[in-house]
Design a protein around this motif. Structure first.
Motif, PDB file in Angstrom:
ATOM      1  N   SER A  94      10.913 -12.144 122.678  1.00  0.00           N
ATOM      2  CA  SER A  94      11.955 -11.553 123.505  1.00  0.00           C
ATOM      3  C   SER A  94      12.473 -10.315 122.785  1.00  0.00           C
ATOM      4  O   SER A  94      12.436 -10.248 121.556  1.00  0.00           O
ATOM      5  CB  SER A  94      13.104 -12.551 123.683  1.00  0.00           C
ATOM      6  OG  SER A  94      14.212 -11.925 124.309  1.00  0.00           O
ATOM      7  N   MET A 145      15.406  -9.690 122.333  1.00  0.00           N
ATOM      8  CA  MET A 145      16.502 -10.199 121.500  1.00  0.00           C
ATOM      9  C   MET A 145      16.021 -10.690 120.140  1.00  0.00           C
ATOM     10  O   MET A 145      16.812 -10.860 119.230  1.00  0.00           O
ATOM     11  CB  MET A 145      17.203 -11.364 122.200  1.00  0.00           C
ATOM     12  CG  MET A 145      18.171 -10.932 123.256  1.00  0.00           C
ATOM     13  SD  MET A 145      19.207 -12.302 123.808  1.00  0.00           S
ATOM     14  CE  MET A 145      18.274 -12.902 125.192  1.00  0.00           C
ATOM     15  N   GLU A 146      14.724 -10.962 120.025  1.00  0.00           N
ATOM     16  CA  GLU A 146      14.179 -11.571 118.807  1.00  0.00           C
ATOM     17  C   GLU A 146      13.474 -10.570 117.890  1.00  0.00           C
ATOM     18  O   GLU A 146      12.879 -10.972 116.885  1.00  0.00           O
ATOM     19  CB  GLU A 146      13.176 -12.660 119.188  1.00  0.00           C
ATOM     20  CG  GLU A 146      13.765 -13.761 120.060  1.00  0.00           C
ATOM     21  CD  GLU A 146      12.721 -14.798 120.445  1.00  0.00           C
ATOM     22  OE1 GLU A 146      12.927 -15.986 120.129  1.00  0.00           O
ATOM     23  OE2 GLU A 146      11.696 -14.410 121.042  1.00  0.00           O
ATOM     24  N   MET A 147      13.521  -9.295 118.244  1.00  0.00           N
ATOM     25  CA  MET A 147      12.770  -8.292 117.477  1.00  0.00           C
ATOM     26  C   MET A 147      13.616  -7.666 116.384  1.00  0.00           C
ATOM     27  O   MET A 147      14.762  -7.308 116.611  1.00  0.00           O
ATOM     28  CB  MET A 147      12.377  -7.134 118.407  1.00  0.00           C
ATOM     29  CG  MET A 147      11.368  -7.480 119.425  1.00  0.00           C
ATOM     30  SD  MET A 147      11.171  -6.047 120.524  1.00  0.00           S
ATOM     31  CE  MET A 147      10.040  -6.780 121.710  1.00  0.00           C
TER      32      MET A 147
END
Lengths: 373, 373
Positions: free
Chosen positions: B36, B38-40
């Motif tokens: 996602s 959001m997870e990078m």
């Protein structure tokens, strides 16, 4: 659940898959409201219910005492490096324990506002140890003592917070707990203020959590921006300015996920803490047993969250490091590159990382060593 | 496309449906990355490409000159009320044009850092007009002149930015354009700095955009937090602290949507500006033609974005106001309640509001008047 890659990013970091699925499912219509959470007034009934539940769940999970306020803020840990001294120092003395890159930055920034001194440092060990308590030179009239309870870059963690009173210091303890908050319980009796960016264990970047004891509110310097005055924010229930609403919503879903979480016969934070212990032990054991990889941090202060590791001795070449990272990606083990300031590799294994992710990494370490060792 | 309710929230506000659908679709796996957004890591190749494209698209859409830097920051407009004087005032004189609630707040906050004076005000008209240019008392040695180019609560908009040079003032103009940025073109030759929260026309709350002319960088007061020093942020390409990555991603999708947008034979900002003009004219015409509803703002400075309106004369009762809002919700016309400080109703019709939404509101105004008038 699909098979997603294992994501070892130091932050922004992996989130629980079921949280992401719920966020996707509610994107166009949150619970029949006809709105995405991103489209809601922060003062409306819908979002108010989301924020209230998030705070209550967080308070329950971490057993935050009633005399602490929980603030949802913006700017991350780096902004707090200025915001905390503006709120707490009164322009006086503040003492820093420097145990890595982040606490070092915090001490530097505080000099803008206060007489900031380094009370103890482990720079001599290249931040592979914590400064021994016996070396801490705390000033009796310090406004507060600051430490970083988990150093994300150096991989050093305080497994017990210091009892400042026992050291003859009455000042409140401020902890930057960005990269391990919610991964373990906190002894609030030893803390005056805790802060941390959300983007490790909690939610998207752009949300900052501050836990502040009520007696520390109301002492901000006149130059403190209203939007960052803890008292103003507390009185407005984190709605003085428009808060990062979507981040609070995602964090709230993570809190619900953690409340449901069970492991080894435990639930909630106790369960995730046990899994974090087990994950970390598994990885450190593999590194320690290897002739090719090494972690350089002293055993008693190794971080459960951020595990920097390096190819050791003759193996420590740019070529092999690159080969390791390329091979990792092929195995769906993502974002293992070390911080640019220290190089090597780093596995960040926050709450959302399952045991299987660490097992897969350990298997890869062994295979890599068998191939190149 | 499904039939979603029409959402008139003043902010956080409605977003284009196709943007929300793309966000939902990419939630677990952004373009095959296995992550996602959001997870990078904000420093990884994936997110760097997202941020770079977002900035380039925004620069193209608003034709931002090469000597302006675009910064992605945090804290919203209220934080900028402190951040701007910390960066630009040097502790000297700053002049404010007060045309509503927001500029009034800005002037108040600046007093912490500078000799902040009100150069002109329309408080006498209860902010239903703009202060006439002939009344502006600008100080020759002011560090800058601040105005709010669209007052969200009062519904007053500058349809032409003042030419300060023609007023004999060499100071740069600072505009708080939170609630109408990207709804129209900007005459950059008249602006030194523009700032605004994203949560109106651009994306989720928690992202703040700052456009700053390069010669205004590097003058921050020593008490300015590093994370809010425009020069530090500019040199770090908005990555000094971890930026609100997900907000930048959503904003980037909104920019792509706007680049594709066409209306009345135009594309991009010209197209959305034309539609915004048409939407506003439709609603103001209905209010002006009504014997039951009224907008109180002078015709030449009525906002295209935020249209406060009231039941007029004998109709102006709490009961009828409530009946209007309840009936609106039944018709899927959401978040029409006026700001708590002024009461009544408010229709915020930002870029994402289609013409059909305003047509539905106008139809409801007529039906309500037929029933209760």
């Amino acid at each position: 659940m699909s098979l997603r890659p294992f994501n070892f990013s130091a932050g922004p970091a992996a989130l629980p898959e079921e949280v992401l699925r719920q966020v996707a499912g509610e994107m166009l219509d949150w619970q029949g409201s006809g709105m995405s959470v991103m489209e809601m007034s922060h003062r409306g009934a819908e979002f108010t219910s989301i924020a209230t539940a998030a705070e209550a769940d967080l308070r329950e999970l971490l057993q935050v005492p009633a005399n602490f306020r929980i603030l949802f803020m913006q700017g991350g840990g780096l902004a707090e490096n200025a915001i905390v001294p503006m709120n707490l120092s009164k322009g006086g003395k503040v003492d820093f324990v420097v145990s890595g890159s982040w606490s070092k930055k915090s001490a530097e920034e505080a000099k803008r506002y206060a007489d900031a001194a380094v009370a103890a440092s482990s720079s001599d060990s290249k931040f592979t140890t914590l400064p021994a308590l016996s070396t801490w030179q705390l000033r009796r009239d310090a406004a507060y003592v600051h430490l970083c309870s988990n150093e994300t870059i150096d991989g050093v963690e305080f497994h017990e917070l210091p009892d400042l009173k026992a050291l003859g210091c009455d000042a409140p303890l401020v902890i930057d707990c960005s990269s391990h908050q919610l991964s373990r319980s906190i002894d609030w009796s030893r803390v005056g203020l805790a802060f941390g960016g959300a983007q490790k264990n909690i939610g998207p970047a752009g949300l900052t959590l501050v836990f502040v004891r009520e007696d520390l509110l109301g002492h901000a310097m006149s130059i403190c921006p209203s939007a960052f005055d803890f008292k103003v924010v507390a009185e407005a229930k984190s709605m003085y300015n428009t808060p990062p609403t979507f981040g609070i919503y995602v964090a709230g879903l993570v809190f619900q996920w953690l409340k449901r979480f069970s492991y080894a016969g435990k639930t909630g934070v106790a369960a995730i803490e046990q899994r974090n212990i087990d994950k970390a032990q598994l990885l450190y054991a593999a590194l320690d047993a290897s002739a090719m990889f090494e972690n350089r941090v002293a055993v008693d202060c190794r971080s459960r969250m951020n595990i920097p590791f390096y190819l050791s001795g003759k193996f420590n070449t740019e070529t092999l490091t690159q080969a390791f990272l390329t091979g990792a990606k092929e195995r769906q083990l993502l974002q293992l590159k070390g911080h640019k300031s220290v190089g090597g590799m780093r596995a960040s294994i926050y709450n959302a990382m399952p045991l299987e992710g660490v097992q897969a990494l350990v298997a890869y370490l062994k295979d890599f060593e068998a191939q190149y060792g």
